[in-house]
Write a protein that holds these residues in place. Structure first.
Motif, PDB file in Angstrom:
ATOM      1  N   PRO A  21       0.639  -1.135  -0.161  1.00 56.78           N
ATOM      2  CA  PRO A  21      -0.351   0.130  -0.390  1.00 56.78           C
ATOM      3  C   PRO A  21       1.074   1.020  -0.178  1.00 56.78           C
ATOM      4  CG  PRO A  21       0.059  -0.856   2.496  1.00 56.78           C
ATOM      5  CD  PRO A  21       0.905  -1.746   1.017  1.00 56.78           C
ATOM      6  N   ARG A  22       0.463   2.617  -0.287  1.00 56.61           N
ATOM      7  CA  ARG A  22       0.505   3.488  -0.582  1.00 56.61           C
ATOM      8  C   ARG A  22       1.649   3.535   0.936  1.00 56.61           C
ATOM      9  NH1 ARG A  22      -3.283   5.589  -3.464  1.00 56.61           N
ATOM     10  NH2 ARG A  22      -4.429   6.289  -0.969  1.00 56.61           N
ATOM     11  N   LEU A  23       2.578   4.104   1.388  1.00 56.69           N
ATOM     12  CA  LEU A  23       3.217   4.864   2.592  1.00 56.69           C
ATOM     13  C   LEU A  23       4.166   5.612   2.610  1.00 56.69           C
ATOM     14  CD1 LEU A  23       5.658   1.852   3.305  1.00 56.69           C
ATOM     15  CD2 LEU A  23       2.806   2.339   3.809  1.00 56.69           C
ATOM     16  N   GLN A  24       3.852   6.385   3.847  1.00 53.72           N
ATOM     17  CA  GLN A  24       4.101   7.828   3.657  1.00 53.72           C
ATOM     18  C   GLN A  24       6.019   8.033   3.025  1.00 53.72           C
ATOM     19  OE1 GLN A  24       4.273   9.962   7.664  1.00 53.72           O
ATOM     20  NE2 GLN A  24       4.089  11.770   6.706  1.00 53.72           N
ATOM     21  N   ILE A  25       6.471   8.957   2.080  1.00 55.51           N
ATOM     22  CA  ILE A  25       7.661   9.586   1.445  1.00 55.51           C
ATOM     23  C   ILE A  25       7.913  10.932   1.818  1.00 55.51           C
ATOM     24  CG2 ILE A  25       8.896   9.158  -0.255  1.00 55.51           C
ATOM     25  CD1 ILE A  25       7.594   7.341  -1.590  1.00 55.51           C
ATOM     26  N   LEU A  26       9.074  10.550   2.631  1.00 53.72           N
ATOM     27  CA  LEU A  26       8.927  12.486   2.645  1.00 53.72           C
ATOM     28  C   LEU A  26      10.772  12.357   2.073  1.00 53.72           C
ATOM     29  CD1 LEU A  26       9.169  12.778   6.374  1.00 53.72           C
ATOM     30  CD2 LEU A  26       7.451  13.261   5.155  1.00 53.72           C
ATOM     31  N   HIS A  27      11.981  13.859   1.393  1.00 54.02           N
ATOM     32  CA  HIS A  27      11.519  13.636   0.332  1.00 54.02           C
ATOM     33  C   HIS A  27      12.866  14.457   1.387  1.00 54.02           C
ATOM     34  CE1 HIS A  27       9.970  11.939  -3.372  1.00 54.02           C
ATOM     35  NE2 HIS A  27       9.547  12.690  -2.716  1.00 54.02           N
ATOM     36  N   THR A  28      14.100  14.378   1.354  1.00 51.00           N
ATOM     37  CA  THR A  28      15.562  14.993   2.385  1.00 51.00           C
ATOM     38  C   THR A  28      16.471  15.925   1.961  1.00 51.00           C
ATOM     39  OG1 THR A  28      16.322  13.111   2.212  1.00 51.00           O
ATOM     40  CG2 THR A  28      14.745  13.556   4.113  1.00 51.00           C
ATOM     41  N   SER A  29      16.225  15.951   0.484  1.00 50.46           N
ATOM     42  CA  SER A  29      16.789  17.000  -0.257  1.00 50.46           C
ATOM     43  C   SER A  29      15.913  17.234  -1.595  1.00 50.46           C
ATOM     44  CB  SER A  29      18.400  15.642  -1.280  1.00 50.46           C
ATOM     45  OG  SER A  29      18.380  16.490  -1.550  1.00 50.46           O
ATOM     46  N   GLU A  30      15.726  18.952  -1.559  1.00 47.14           N
ATOM     47  CA  GLU A  30      15.625  19.671  -2.722  1.00 47.14           C
ATOM     48  C   GLU A  30      16.124  19.155  -3.987  1.00 47.14           C
ATOM     49  OE1 GLU A  30      15.720  23.663  -1.967  1.00 47.14           O
ATOM     50  OE2 GLU A  30      14.212  23.210  -0.595  1.00 47.14           O
ATOM     51  N   LYS A  31      17.077  19.014  -4.222  1.00 49.26           N
ATOM     52  CA  LYS A  31      17.794  18.791  -5.714  1.00 49.26           C
ATOM     53  C   LYS A  31      18.119  17.129  -5.617  1.00 49.26           C
ATOM     54  CE  LYS A  31      21.233  22.417  -4.570  1.00 49.26           C
ATOM     55  NZ  LYS A  31      22.836  22.739  -4.745  1.00 49.26           N
ATOM     56  N   GLN A  32      17.966  15.920  -4.836  1.00 51.45           N
ATOM     57  CA  GLN A  32      17.965  14.744  -5.359  1.00 51.45           C
ATOM     58  C   GLN A  32      17.059  14.162  -5.131  1.00 51.45           C
ATOM     59  OE1 GLN A  32      21.047  13.963  -6.084  1.00 51.45           O
ATOM     60  NE2 GLN A  32      22.063  16.412  -5.987  1.00 51.45           N
ATOM     61  N   PRO A  33      16.184  14.113  -5.889  1.00 52.22           N
ATOM     62  CA  PRO A  33      15.409  12.723  -5.511  1.00 52.22           C
ATOM     63  C   PRO A  33      15.568  11.720  -5.153  1.00 52.22           C
ATOM     64  CG  PRO A  33      15.481  13.184  -7.824  1.00 52.22           C
ATOM     65  CD  PRO A  33      15.976  14.161  -7.051  1.00 52.22           C
ATOM     66  N   GLY A  34      16.190  10.628  -4.921  1.00 53.64           N
ATOM     67  CA  GLY A  34      16.609   9.284  -4.588  1.00 53.64           C
ATOM     68  C   GLY A  34      16.558   9.723  -3.143  1.00 53.64           C
ATOM     69  N   GLN A  35      16.749  11.001  -2.415  1.00 57.12           N
ATOM     70  CA  GLN A  35      17.279  10.880  -1.346  1.00 57.12           C
ATOM     71  C   GLN A  35      15.991  10.812  -0.266  1.00 57.12           C
ATOM     72  OE1 GLN A  35      19.831  13.046   0.324  1.00 57.12           O
ATOM     73  NE2 GLN A  35      21.718  12.551  -1.474  1.00 57.12           N
ATOM     74  N   ILE A  36      16.066   9.763   0.303  1.00 58.41           N
ATOM     75  CA  ILE A  36      14.340   9.737   0.574  1.00 58.41           C
ATOM     76  C   ILE A  36      14.066   9.362   2.036  1.00 58.41           C
ATOM     77  CG2 ILE A  36      12.475   9.517  -1.482  1.00 58.41           C
ATOM     78  CD1 ILE A  36      12.449   6.669  -0.416  1.00 58.41           C
ATOM     79  N   TYR A  37      12.854   9.273   2.370  1.00 60.00           N
ATOM     80  CA  TYR A  37      12.999   9.097   4.644  1.00 60.00           C
ATOM     81  C   TYR A  37      11.593   8.387   4.856  1.00 60.00           C
ATOM     82  CZ  TYR A  37      12.242   9.059  10.055  1.00 60.00           C
ATOM     83  OH  TYR A  37      11.457   8.710  10.867  1.00 60.00           O
ATOM     84  N   MET A  38      11.792   7.042   5.202  1.00 59.46           N
ATOM     85  CA  MET A  38       9.846   5.853   5.129  1.00 59.46           C
ATOM     86  C   MET A  38       9.796   6.453   6.460  1.00 59.46           C
ATOM     87  SD  MET A  38       9.944   3.945   1.320  1.00 59.46           S
ATOM     88  CE  MET A  38       8.098   3.692   1.912  1.00 59.46           C
ATOM     89  N   PRO A  39       8.855   7.100   7.497  1.00 56.89           N
ATOM     90  CA  PRO A  39       9.369   6.739   8.966  1.00 56.89           C
ATOM     91  C   PRO A  39       8.556   5.962   9.123  1.00 56.89           C
ATOM     92  CG  PRO A  39       8.362   9.130   8.693  1.00 56.89           C
ATOM     93  CD  PRO A  39       8.215   8.602   6.738  1.00 56.89           C
ATOM     94  N   ARG A  40       7.607   5.387   9.100  1.00 55.77           N
ATOM     95  CA  ARG A  40       6.886   3.875   9.367  1.00 55.77           C
ATOM     96  C   ARG A  40       8.164   2.269   8.766  1.00 55.77           C
ATOM     97  NH1 ARG A  40       1.198   3.018   7.572  1.00 55.77           N
ATOM     98  NH2 ARG A  40       0.608   4.847   8.226  1.00 55.77           N
ATOM     99  N   VAL A  41       8.738   3.089   7.914  1.00 57.81           N
ATOM    100  CA  VAL A  41       9.530   2.006   7.362  1.00 57.81           C
ATOM    101  C   VAL A  41      11.234   2.231   8.505  1.00 57.81           C
ATOM    102  CG1 VAL A  41      11.042   0.959   5.925  1.00 57.81           C
ATOM    103  CG2 VAL A  41       8.808   2.124   4.706  1.00 57.81           C
TER     104      VAL A  41
END
Length: 638
Positions: free
Chosen positions: A338-358
């Motif tokens: 299912p969709r999970l919350q994804i927070l982006h930690t960089s304005e320039k690099q879309p690959g850098q993410i943080y998923m609180p629940r995971v």
């Protein structure tokens, strides 16, 4: 959207640039050292020690055991990592991206008649990676902190508490992203490899005869000498190649050339030197197997090596945690979770993410393992099963790619696959016997993920089929509304749906309750392509139904984060004057109710409903402005 199985996919593009950029190969190699090779680079801390404990059945090993185990490690690194992954697996890129789910997408697209089978294999591979992602931080940090016992045995009571403190800090800083700490990943890991290489070289010079272990003769001699413990020993030897699966997972971040050069010029030689040096040290000390990695660093070098080892294991753990985030996001995009919350930690690099629940679930699982097992030696039994299983899945999918995409002759593909599969199976069989010694831990993690993914895929398909049976074909509804128009209001209404051929539930309820229709109505569906990135030229597909309705399909790669407003802006080039300020987005929020007549068992029915309720808000996930969204709730019995 970023994703990977695999293995460890921390994005360090801020450090070294994307493989397609003008950044130098040297910087990409440095970045690969910190992210790709951090896990396998910390294996010398415990791999040879555990293998010799298994072969000797105690704390003293004879010469045959030492040379045999060392030879097994050397040839395992050579065949499994250098030949299999470096020479072959890294070539199986999905438009530049790697990882078990990328490989699954390739195989699935080339084998439509066995699509479900390929999906099942991919689910198993991804689940086994999560088992690896849980155990790696626990065993790596715990084994490094245990090095303080070599400094003073009085430190023993503080090993677990200090390990928990390090892990707590590690998981707490995930929310800040890897961009900042990524700047030191490469240099620290480079120092680590040089340090362990020099440490081993000093002892090889003192006893050059240890280099005879390069000959596979000593493997045969060991197996003949100790057939009763061969299986257990091989399972422990596999610890030396754990982390090798990370090469493929991080292919998209660095490119094949820098990763190959880093392995052949730095990582592989330094690992061989250190393992051989440990073997020489043990021989020089009468075969006593204590904690050779730390013990062979005497005097002033001991404490710096312990500190450096702790830093290296944290880096290795960081990489696999980031890999879990990426793999989860890929699984979400491929509708395996299912969709999970994804927070982006960089304005320039879309690959850098943080998923609180995971992150929270990983932290809890790692803490439970550290407290429950208490020692890295006990955790070693739990480590190999998930990684060997993941490698075996990679071999199976690689065979499909070899024969159906690369069009290799069976006379070439079959012998290679048999060689790789035979080694994987031997390692897997040697580790699976440790189920009751701790191996159950990784199997529990993998089984939990498999159950969740299987339930979500099965439940989603069942729900789709059921709702479709109750819905009106869009063409029929559009034709009727054109003949007998309701009250029209100005503006554009966008109805999100997973089935563009049927009238969306939100549209039907809007007509039923409000008795009005917008002047322009867009039936919007979002699909995920079996490739990592979709170019803007292929992003939007528009189809006019009639003067009131239009179908729009947005396609995103599985490594991309869906952004509906930005994608719809492309429609201007195709004639639709999209204006976000005059557009309302209608979403249907389903409230699922369990039913004893469901197509699934009751327990699975309830699990699917629980997963659906945990899904992140669609408005946030698709990055739609909250002020432009209208949600219409419906109840569905499943």
């Amino acid at each position: 959207m970023a994703v990977v199985d695999s293995a460890n996919s921390c994005d360090v593009e801020e450090l070294a640039g994307h493989p397609g950029s003008s950044q130098s190969t040297e910087l990409l190699m440095l970045g690969a050292l910190g992210v790709v090779y951090g896990d396998i680079g910390t294996s010398p801390i415990y791999a040879l020690r555990e293998a010799l404990h298994a072969s000797s059945g105690g704390n003293v090993a004879d010469r045959t055991d030492i040379l045999g185990v060392l030879s097994l490690i050397i040839w395992s690194l050579t065949i499994t990592v250098t030949v299999k992954y470096i020479m072959f697996v890294l070539r199986a890129d999905n438009r530049g991206e790697g990882g078990v789910l990328s490989l699954m997408a390739l195989a699935r697209g080339s084998f439509p008649k066995r699509s479900a089978l390929m999906l099942g294999i991919g689910i198993v591979g991804a689940s086994l990676f999560f088992g690896d992602a849980v155990i790696t931080p626990a065993i790596s940090v715990l084994s490094a902190v245990e090095g303080m016992n070599v400094v003073t045995p009085a430190f023993q009571p503080y090993v677990v508490p200090l390990t928990l403190v390090v892990l707590a800090i590690l998981f707490a800083i995930q929310r800040f992203g890897t961009g900042g700490v990524g700047l030191v990943f490469g240099p620290v890991t480079a120092v680590w490899f040089l340090a362990i290489g020099l440490s081993g070289l000093n002892h090889i010079i003192a006893d050059p005869e240890i280099l005879w272990a390069i000959s596979p003769y000593y493997i045969v001699a060991f197996l003949i000498h100790s057939p009763d413990v061969a299986s257990i020993t091989i399972g422990a030897v596999f610890l030396a190649v754990t982390g090798g699966e990370a090469l493929y997972a991080d292919l998209g971040h660095f490119g094949r050339k820098p990763m190959v050069l880093a392995w052949l010029s730095i990582v592989f030689p330094c690992l061989l030197l250190n393992y051989a040096g440990q073997g020489a040290f043990i021989l020089a000390n009468g075969g006593v197997v204590g904690h050779p990695f730390f013990e062979m660093n005497g005097g002033w070098t001991l404490i710096p090596m312990v500190v450096l080892a702790t830093a290296a294991t944290v880096i290795a753990s960081q990489a696999v945690i980031s890999g879990a985030f990426s793999l989860t996001r890929q699984a979400v995009q491929l509708n395996m979770l299912p969709r999970l919350q994804i927070l982006h930690t960089s304005e320039k690099q879309p690959g850098q993410i943080y998923m609180p629940r995971v992150n929270l679930l990983l932290a809890l699982a790692v803490v439970i393992l550290v407290v429950g097992f208490g020692e890295s030696s006990k955790l070693a039994s739990a480590y190999g099963i998930s990684v060997t299983g993941n490698m075996l899945v990679t071999t199976v999918l690689l065979y499909v790619v070899m024969t159906r995409i690369w069009k290799w002759k069976l006379s070439v593909a079959v012998p290679l696959t048999v060689l790789f599969a035979l080694i994987d199976i031997v390692f897997f069989a040697s580790n699976i016997v440790k189920v009751f010694e701790g191996g159950w831990a990784s199997l529990v993690v993998a089984f939990t993920i498999v159950l969740g993914m299987w339930t979500w895929v099965r439940g989603s398909r069942y729900l789709f089929d059921k709702t479709r049976r109750n819905e009106i074909p869009l063409d029929v509804l559009a034709g009727n509304l054109l003949k007998k128009k309701p009250q029209l209001v100005s503006g554009t209404a966008v109805f999100l749906t997973s089935d563009p051929l049927s009238a969306p539930t939100a549209l039907m309820h809007s007509l039923k309750h409000y008795k009005v229709l917008h002047e322009q109505n867009v039936i919007l569906s979002v699909v995920t392509a079996p490739q990592p990135v979709v170019p803007d030229s292929e992003r939007v597909k528009m189809e006019t139904v009639n003067e009131l309705f239009m179908r729009v399909t947005l396609t995103f790669g599985y490594m991309e984060q869906p952004n509906i407003p930005r994608a719809l802006a492309i429609c201007r080039k195709q004639g639709w004057k999209f204006d976000i300020m005059t557009t309302s987005f209608f979403l249907s929020r389903r409230s699922l109710k369990a039913s004893p007549n469901s197509g699934m068992p009751v327990w699975q029915d309830r699990l699917f409903i629980g997963l659906a309720r945990s899904a992140a808000d669609a408005t946030e996930y698709f990055q739609i402005p909250t002020g432009r969204v209208v949600e219409i709730g419906t109840q569905v019995v499943v």
